[in-house]
Motif scaffolding. Structure first.
Motif, PDB file in Angstrom:
ATOM      1  N   GLN A 248       8.185  12.057   5.226  1.00 12.68           N
ATOM      2  CA  GLN A 248       8.411  12.706   3.764  1.00 12.68           C
ATOM      3  C   GLN A 248       8.013  11.474   2.428  1.00 12.68           C
ATOM      4  N   ARG A 249       8.303  10.383   3.008  1.00  9.01           N
ATOM      5  CA  ARG A 249       8.090   9.154   1.875  1.00  9.01           C
ATOM      6  C   ARG A 249       6.909   8.460   2.424  1.00  9.01           C
ATOM      7  N   ILE A 250       6.283   7.878   2.182  1.00  8.01           N
ATOM      8  CA  ILE A 250       5.369   6.275   2.535  1.00  8.01           C
ATOM      9  C   ILE A 250       6.062   5.819   1.647  1.00  8.01           C
ATOM     10  N   ALA A 251       5.956   4.027   2.329  1.00  5.97           N
ATOM     11  CA  ALA A 251       5.908   2.520   1.949  1.00  5.97           C
ATOM     12  C   ALA A 251       4.748   1.559   1.808  1.00  5.97           C
ATOM     13  N   VAL A 252       3.974   1.750   1.736  1.00  5.49           N
ATOM     14  CA  VAL A 252       2.828   1.096   2.216  1.00  5.49           C
ATOM     15  C   VAL A 252       2.552  -0.540   2.314  1.00  5.49           C
ATOM     16  N   MET A 253       2.327  -1.284   3.558  1.00  7.24           N
ATOM     17  CA  MET A 253       3.024  -2.676   3.366  1.00  7.24           C
ATOM     18  C   MET A 253       1.862  -3.615   3.324  1.00  7.24           C
ATOM     19  N   TYR A 254       1.444  -4.507   3.186  1.00  7.07           N
ATOM     20  CA  TYR A 254       0.607  -5.494   3.358  1.00  7.07           C
ATOM     21  C   TYR A 254       0.457  -7.217   3.745  1.00  7.07           C
ATOM     22  N   ALA A 255      -0.334  -7.956   4.402  1.00  7.10           N
ATOM     23  CA  ALA A 255       0.506  -9.750   4.367  1.00  7.10           C
ATOM     24  C   ALA A 255       2.248  -9.835   4.346  1.00  7.10           C
ATOM     25  N   GLY A 256       3.185  -8.603   4.391  1.00  7.28           N
ATOM     26  CA  GLY A 256       4.401  -8.701   4.482  1.00  7.28           C
ATOM     27  C   GLY A 256       5.356  -8.678   3.304  1.00  7.28           C
ATOM     28  N   SER A 257       4.500  -7.514   2.073  1.00  6.40           N
ATOM     29  CA  SER A 257       5.010  -7.250   1.548  1.00  6.40           C
ATOM     30  C   SER A 257       4.554  -5.871   1.416  1.00  6.40           C
TER      31      SER A 257
END
Length: 345
Positions: A248-257
């Protein structure tokens, strides 16, 4: 207003189940300090499914392990708060965490063959959490299954195996993990995770090693669990297509953040961060206009040598000098959609 899901149907309940504030998990190495999880903040409501998306090695799994305080040595949670049901997990004693893991928060690990113990029967392993948390001695449980703990436990395990779609539970109860197919092993892990009816389920790429048919069945099972039991789920995946269908919701992560967060339809239809757009461009399409797959240039950065500015800048086509020297703040696109980029377009 409380969530419509069963676990939140209580007077005066708090809608937010989990709130992570500025979580940082670091690993000291000979080459320098590795910031596996770097100042991550996110929240999860009761009954919600959140997708944590990103390339392999970006810190997704370490975020889940940090929630359970299972960070492998020499890693250490160096800052932040993890508020679960109103209390900070990082302030709990080892005994309190022992009671919390499996009962309130459960995890489905990525590789079932290495997670399941090869020398114990699957039925015994599914029933272990029931024994640890004493659920086979609860009066309601005994009223249903009789006074003998072992019989009560076995009946509950058979019920769980049937619930997750393992065929012929009495037969497979006696079998060992190597006698199960990949899909059945994953179902066994889900049965273990569900045995104590947890409020939060952490799913660490539960479909990675499965073919697309079994993958769809596992996701359908998790979706049914969420719908019927109101279990909140955090799904870790590198596949935005899977997240788009399930979360229902997305959090995109890159290099630990975290670099972008918002409702699934908004992030998929109008991504703002260059990394999110790159992930979407790299997904093969079988409908609509045929376009050549565009891989993200470069490779994941060295965590022991991260720059002060945007970690994605060396791979970003629109990066400028400011991206490499400044700490990137969050830009609020809407009430529920935010992105960490200086040049939102």
């Amino acid at each position: 207003m409380c969530s419509p899901f069963p676990l939140a149907q209580r007077e005066g309940c708090e809608v937010r189940l989990l709130k992570i504030e500025s979580l940082s998990t670091h690993f000291p190495t000979a080459r320098g300090l590795v910031k596996a999880v770097n100042n991550v903040s996110l929240s999860l409501e009761r009954g919600e499914i959140l997708g944590l998306v990103g390339e392999s090695g970006c810190g997704k799994s370490m975020t889940l392990l940090s929630i359970l305080r299972l960070v492998p040595y020499p890693g250490k949670i160096v800052g932040g708060r993890i508020i679960f049901n109103g209390s900070d997990i990082l302030e709990k004693s080892p005994t309190e965490m022992y009671r919390l893991r499996g009962k309130e928060i459960a995890m489905i690990f990525q590789d079932p063959l290495t997670t399941l113990n090869p020398v114990f029967k699957v039925g015994q392993q599914i029933g272990e959490a029931l024994r640890i948390h004493g659920l086979t001695t609860q009066k309601s449980f005994l009223d249903r299954y009789g006074p003998k703990k072992s019989l009560a436990e076995k009946r509950r395990v058979l019920e769980l195996m049937e619930e997750v779609g393992i065929p012929s539970p009495p037969i497979h109860y006696q079998e060992y993990p190597h006698q199960f197919s990949g899909g059945m092993q994953q179902r066994a892990l889900i049965a273990i995770a569900l045995s104590c009816n947890p409020q939060l389920l952490l799913a660490d790429e539960p479909t990675t090693a499965l073919d697309v048919t079994i993958q769809a069945q596992i996701l359908a099972l998790l979706e049914r669990i969420n719908r019927e039991k109101g279990t909140s789920i955090i799904l870790v995946t590198h596949d935005l297509g899977v997240a788009a269908e399930f979360c229902q919701r997305i959090a995109v992560m890159y290099a630990g953040s975290l670099v972008e967060e918002g409702p699934t339809t908004v992030v998929i239809e109008r991504p703002y961060h260059p990394y999110t757009r790159g992930l979407l461009r790299s997904i093969p399409r079988i409908t609509g206009d045929r376009k050549k797959i565009e891989p993200i240039p470069g490779s994941v950065p060295d965590f022991a040598a991260l720059a002060e500015g945007c970690s994605f800048a060396p791979r970003c086509e629109q990066a400028r000098a400011a991206c490499r020297r400044e700490r990137i703040p969050w830009q609020q696109i809407s009430a529920q959609h935010r992105v960490r980029c200086l040049y939102v377009s």
